[in-house]
Write a protein that holds these residues in place. Structure first.
Motif, PDB file in Angstrom:
ATOM      1  N   TRP A  74     -18.583 -15.779  -7.852  1.00  0.00           N
ATOM      2  CA  TRP A  74     -19.385 -15.353  -9.001  1.00  0.00           C
ATOM      3  C   TRP A  74     -19.692 -13.879  -8.806  1.00  0.00           C
ATOM      4  CZ3 TRP A  74     -23.750 -19.604  -9.548  1.00  0.00           C
ATOM      5  CH2 TRP A  74     -23.138 -20.865  -9.671  1.00  0.00           C
ATOM      6  N   ARG A  75     -19.675 -13.112  -9.884  1.00  0.00           N
ATOM      7  CA  ARG A  75     -19.852 -11.678  -9.757  1.00  0.00           C
ATOM      8  C   ARG A  75     -20.861 -11.158 -10.776  1.00  0.00           C
ATOM      9  NH1 ARG A  75     -17.669 -12.767  -5.854  1.00  0.00           N
ATOM     10  NH2 ARG A  75     -15.731 -12.009  -4.913  1.00  0.00           N
ATOM     11  N   VAL A  76     -21.750 -10.284 -10.320  1.00  0.00           N
ATOM     12  CA  VAL A  76     -22.626  -9.543 -11.206  1.00  0.00           C
ATOM     13  C   VAL A  76     -21.892  -8.270 -11.602  1.00  0.00           C
ATOM     14  CG1 VAL A  76     -24.857  -8.387 -11.447  1.00  0.00           C
ATOM     15  CG2 VAL A  76     -24.673 -10.493 -10.098  1.00  0.00           C
ATOM     16  N   GLY A  77     -21.919  -7.920 -12.887  1.00  0.00           N
ATOM     17  CA  GLY A  77     -21.182  -6.763 -13.381  1.00  0.00           C
ATOM     18  C   GLY A  77     -21.553  -5.473 -12.678  1.00  0.00           C
ATOM     19  N   PRO A  78     -20.716  -4.433 -12.794  1.00  0.00           N
ATOM     20  CA  PRO A  78     -20.949  -3.175 -12.077  1.00  0.00           C
ATOM     21  C   PRO A  78     -22.110  -2.362 -12.635  1.00  0.00           C
ATOM     22  CG  PRO A  78     -19.035  -2.981 -13.506  1.00  0.00           C
ATOM     23  CD  PRO A  78     -19.455  -4.423 -13.530  1.00  0.00           C
ATOM     24  N   GLU A  79     -22.550  -2.664 -13.876  1.00  0.00           N
ATOM     25  CA  GLU A  79     -23.655  -1.933 -14.471  1.00  0.00           C
ATOM     26  C   GLU A  79     -24.353  -2.836 -15.485  1.00  0.00           C
ATOM     27  OE1 GLU A  79     -21.196   0.375 -17.999  1.00  0.00           O
ATOM     28  OE2 GLU A  79     -21.657   1.435 -16.134  1.00  0.00           O
ATOM     29  N   PRO A  80     -25.609  -2.542 -15.809  1.00  0.00           N
ATOM     30  CA  PRO A  80     -26.331  -3.402 -16.758  1.00  0.00           C
ATOM     31  C   PRO A  80     -25.747  -3.302 -18.165  1.00  0.00           C
ATOM     32  CG  PRO A  80     -27.648  -1.467 -16.188  1.00  0.00           C
ATOM     33  CD  PRO A  80     -26.475  -1.463 -15.267  1.00  0.00           C
ATOM     34  N   ALA A  81     -25.752  -4.421 -18.879  1.00  0.00           N
ATOM     35  CA  ALA A  81     -25.320  -4.437 -20.272  1.00  0.00           C
ATOM     36  C   ALA A  81     -26.411  -3.895 -21.182  1.00  0.00           C
ATOM     37  CB  ALA A  81     -24.948  -5.861 -20.689  1.00  0.00           C
ATOM     38  N   ASP A 125     -24.725 -16.545 -18.336  1.00  0.00           N
ATOM     39  CA  ASP A 125     -23.807 -15.412 -18.158  1.00  0.00           C
ATOM     40  C   ASP A 125     -24.543 -14.085 -18.014  1.00  0.00           C
ATOM     41  OD1 ASP A 125     -24.755 -15.135 -20.713  1.00  0.00           O
ATOM     42  OD2 ASP A 125     -22.796 -15.178 -21.701  1.00  0.00           O
ATOM     43  N   TYR A 126     -25.798 -14.117 -17.592  1.00  0.00           N
ATOM     44  CA  TYR A 126     -26.555 -12.874 -17.408  1.00  0.00           C
ATOM     45  C   TYR A 126     -27.652 -13.056 -16.369  1.00  0.00           C
ATOM     46  CZ  TYR A 126     -30.359 -14.993 -20.100  1.00  0.00           C
ATOM     47  OH  TYR A 126     -31.362 -15.822 -20.521  1.00  0.00           O
ATOM     48  N   ILE A 127     -28.123 -11.931 -15.844  1.00  0.00           N
ATOM     49  CA  ILE A 127     -29.294 -11.882 -14.978  1.00  0.00           C
ATOM     50  C   ILE A 127     -30.257 -10.863 -15.589  1.00  0.00           C
ATOM     51  CG2 ILE A 127     -30.157 -11.143 -12.722  1.00  0.00           C
ATOM     52  CD1 ILE A 127     -27.667 -12.279 -11.471  1.00  0.00           C
ATOM     53  N   GLN A 132     -33.656  -4.682 -17.180  1.00  0.00           N
ATOM     54  CA  GLN A 132     -32.209  -4.634 -17.344  1.00  0.00           C
ATOM     55  C   GLN A 132     -31.617  -6.039 -17.405  1.00  0.00           C
ATOM     56  OE1 GLN A 132     -30.979  -2.258 -13.946  1.00  0.00           O
ATOM     57  NE2 GLN A 132     -31.204  -0.357 -15.092  1.00  0.00           N
ATOM     58  N   MET A 133     -30.565  -6.152 -18.198  1.00  0.00           N
ATOM     59  CA  MET A 133     -29.787  -7.382 -18.253  1.00  0.00           C
ATOM     60  C   MET A 133     -28.373  -7.088 -17.757  1.00  0.00           C
ATOM     61  SD  MET A 133     -29.563 -10.196 -21.280  1.00  0.00           S
ATOM     62  CE  MET A 133     -28.962  -9.032 -22.521  1.00  0.00           C
ATOM     63  N   TRP A 134     -27.996  -7.788 -16.692  1.00  0.00           N
ATOM     64  CA  TRP A 134     -26.692  -7.587 -16.073  1.00  0.00           C
ATOM     65  C   TRP A 134     -25.785  -8.771 -16.392  1.00  0.00           C
ATOM     66  CZ3 TRP A 134     -25.521  -3.715 -12.133  1.00  0.00           C
ATOM     67  CH2 TRP A 134     -26.577  -2.801 -11.908  1.00  0.00           C
ATOM     68  N   PRO A 135     -24.501  -8.504 -16.661  1.00  0.00           N
ATOM     69  CA  PRO A 135     -23.571  -9.623 -16.906  1.00  0.00           C
ATOM     70  C   PRO A 135     -23.304 -10.398 -15.623  1.00  0.00           C
ATOM     71  CG  PRO A 135     -22.400  -7.519 -16.879  1.00  0.00           C
ATOM     72  CD  PRO A 135     -23.869  -7.187 -16.815  1.00  0.00           C
TER      73      PRO A 135
END
Length: 400
Positions: free
Chosen positions: A52-59, A378-380, A394-397
């Motif tokens: 599982w991966r958290v995106g490189p930057e916040p959406a 699908d977000y944090i 912030q909301m991260w993917p």
């Protein structure tokens, strides 16, 4: 419809399928004992990561150094995402609930500082509430206020108690969308805590009993004055919601205890863990962290220097905590935050993830400095601050 979760330990260990659920790490053992499900798990391999991966930057990022007032955040206490995509932020510095659209644009603000209807003292949390409503609770009077999705104030109430002293009354800790309230009474002078389930009116529904709390040290000086302090790196009580169960566990061992809504123990989840004892060199980082709170609160220097001397004589705990906190995501997985030892830097925050049945899946890493409030499918969603101490929500993917 929930996504099919397919996970594997990143180090390459072969997962096995159990009970038709998600793949699990080899070695997980499940047994029943007197109606209690006990799950024994291995520790995932060091350095491994679940896929599982958290995106490189916040959406989405909300917050500015200078600009319009709603975007200037201060003492963010909590945040949630509503089903329509709006983001609700508890801005403790102004005692306001600020609402933003899914792109981070300010829509409206509710509440404010005061003792009137829909106003707050020490705003602490926001959470979904039955009937498309939002509950916001605050520590000043231990009250809970209920708003509809449009911000219209509905009612407020407190948890019923015969105690008049605030520090002896139950405090809201978490709520379900069904209106169930997890409440904890933890007097500072006691090393135990009482955990209860309250209904949507604040009345007692069930008791989960007494549990070990913080490791308290009580001393009396020559004048007879009594002081309460806590062991350095001492045990704490960790509590939260996990599906339809309630987690209540002291963190001096790696054991997660989950209770049913009627107060009976339903599940015990353990993970292999080697206890580690703090040494004298670990004292200084702890002391400096405590003193930073004094400085931020503009406490006179003489007072925090006196506190430094007291901390130098405070006993160290026998072992470090086994973990720091627990969270449940939108798919019923339990995230357990690994304890970060002093004098050791990690690039991010490490979590052990368990499936909804309590079987270990593996480690997941989230961004350093991000205090997580909510984990969706699908977000944090969380808060952080930059080098200028500007706060952001912030909301991260999240990719599973």
């Amino acid at each position: 419809m929930r996504k099919q979760l397919i996970a594997a330990i990143a180090a390459g260990t072969v997962a096995c399928q159990q009970d038709g659920g998600a793949p699990t790490a080899p070695g997980s053992e499940v047994r029943d004992s007197a109606g209690i499900r006990i799950v024994e798990n291995p520790q995932p391999p060091d350095g491994s990561r679940l896929g599982w991966r958290v995106g490189p930057e916040p959406a989405v990022s909300i917050g500015v150094l200078e600009g319009e007032e709603p975007y200037m955040l201060h003492w963010v206490a909590d945040a949630i995402k509503l089903p329509d995509g709006r983001i609700v932020v508890a801005n403790g510095g102004t005692e306001e609930v600020r609402v933003f659209d899914g792109d981070g644009h300010h829509l409206t603000t509710w509440g404010g500082e005061g003792d009137g209807p829909g106003e707050f003292r020490s705003l602490a949390h926001v959470a979904p509430w039955p009937g498309d409503s939002i509950a916001a609770w605050y520590s000043g009077r231990l009250g809970i206020a209920v708003f509809d999705y449009d911000g219209n104030f509905g009612r407020s109430f407190v948890l019923g108690s015969s105690e008049t002293a605030v520090w002896l009354r139950p405090r809201p800790h978490a709520v379900r969308e069904t209106g169930v309230i997890l409440a904890i009474t933890a007097p500072e002078s006691a090393d135990t805590a009482v955990v209860e389930i309250r209904d949507g009116e604040g009345a007692l529904s069930a008791s989960l009993g007494t549990h070990p709390g913080a490791e308290v040290i009580i001393t009396t000086n020559d004048e007879g004055a009594t002081y309460v302090s806590w062991k350095i790196y001492g045990r704490e009580l960790v509590a939260g919601l996990w599906g339809d169960q309630i987690v209540v566990s002291p963190n001096d061992r790696y054991e997660i205890r989950a209770f049913r809504a009627d107060g009976t123990l339903a599940r015990i989840v353990r993970r292999d863990h080697v206890p580690r004892a703090p040494i004298e060199a670990d004292r200084a980082p702890w002391v400096e962290e405590q003193l930073s709170f004094y400085r931020e609160a503009n406490v006179p220097e003489a007072m925090w220097e006196q506190a430094r001397q007291e901390f130098e004589n405070t006993p160290l705990a026998q072992t470090f905590p086994a973990f720091s906190s627990v969270m449940t995501d939108a798919t019923g997985h339990l995230w357990v935050e690994e304890y970060e030892f002093p004098r050791e830097d990690r690039p991010g925050v490490l979590w052990t993830v368990f499936d909804p049945t309590g079987r270990v899946l593996g480690f997941v890493e989230t961004p350093e400095g991000l205090e997580i409030f909510e984990i969706g499918e699908d977000y944090i969603l969380g808060s952080t601050e930059d080098e200028f101490e500007v706060e952001y929500v912030q909301m991260w993917p999240l990719e599973r």
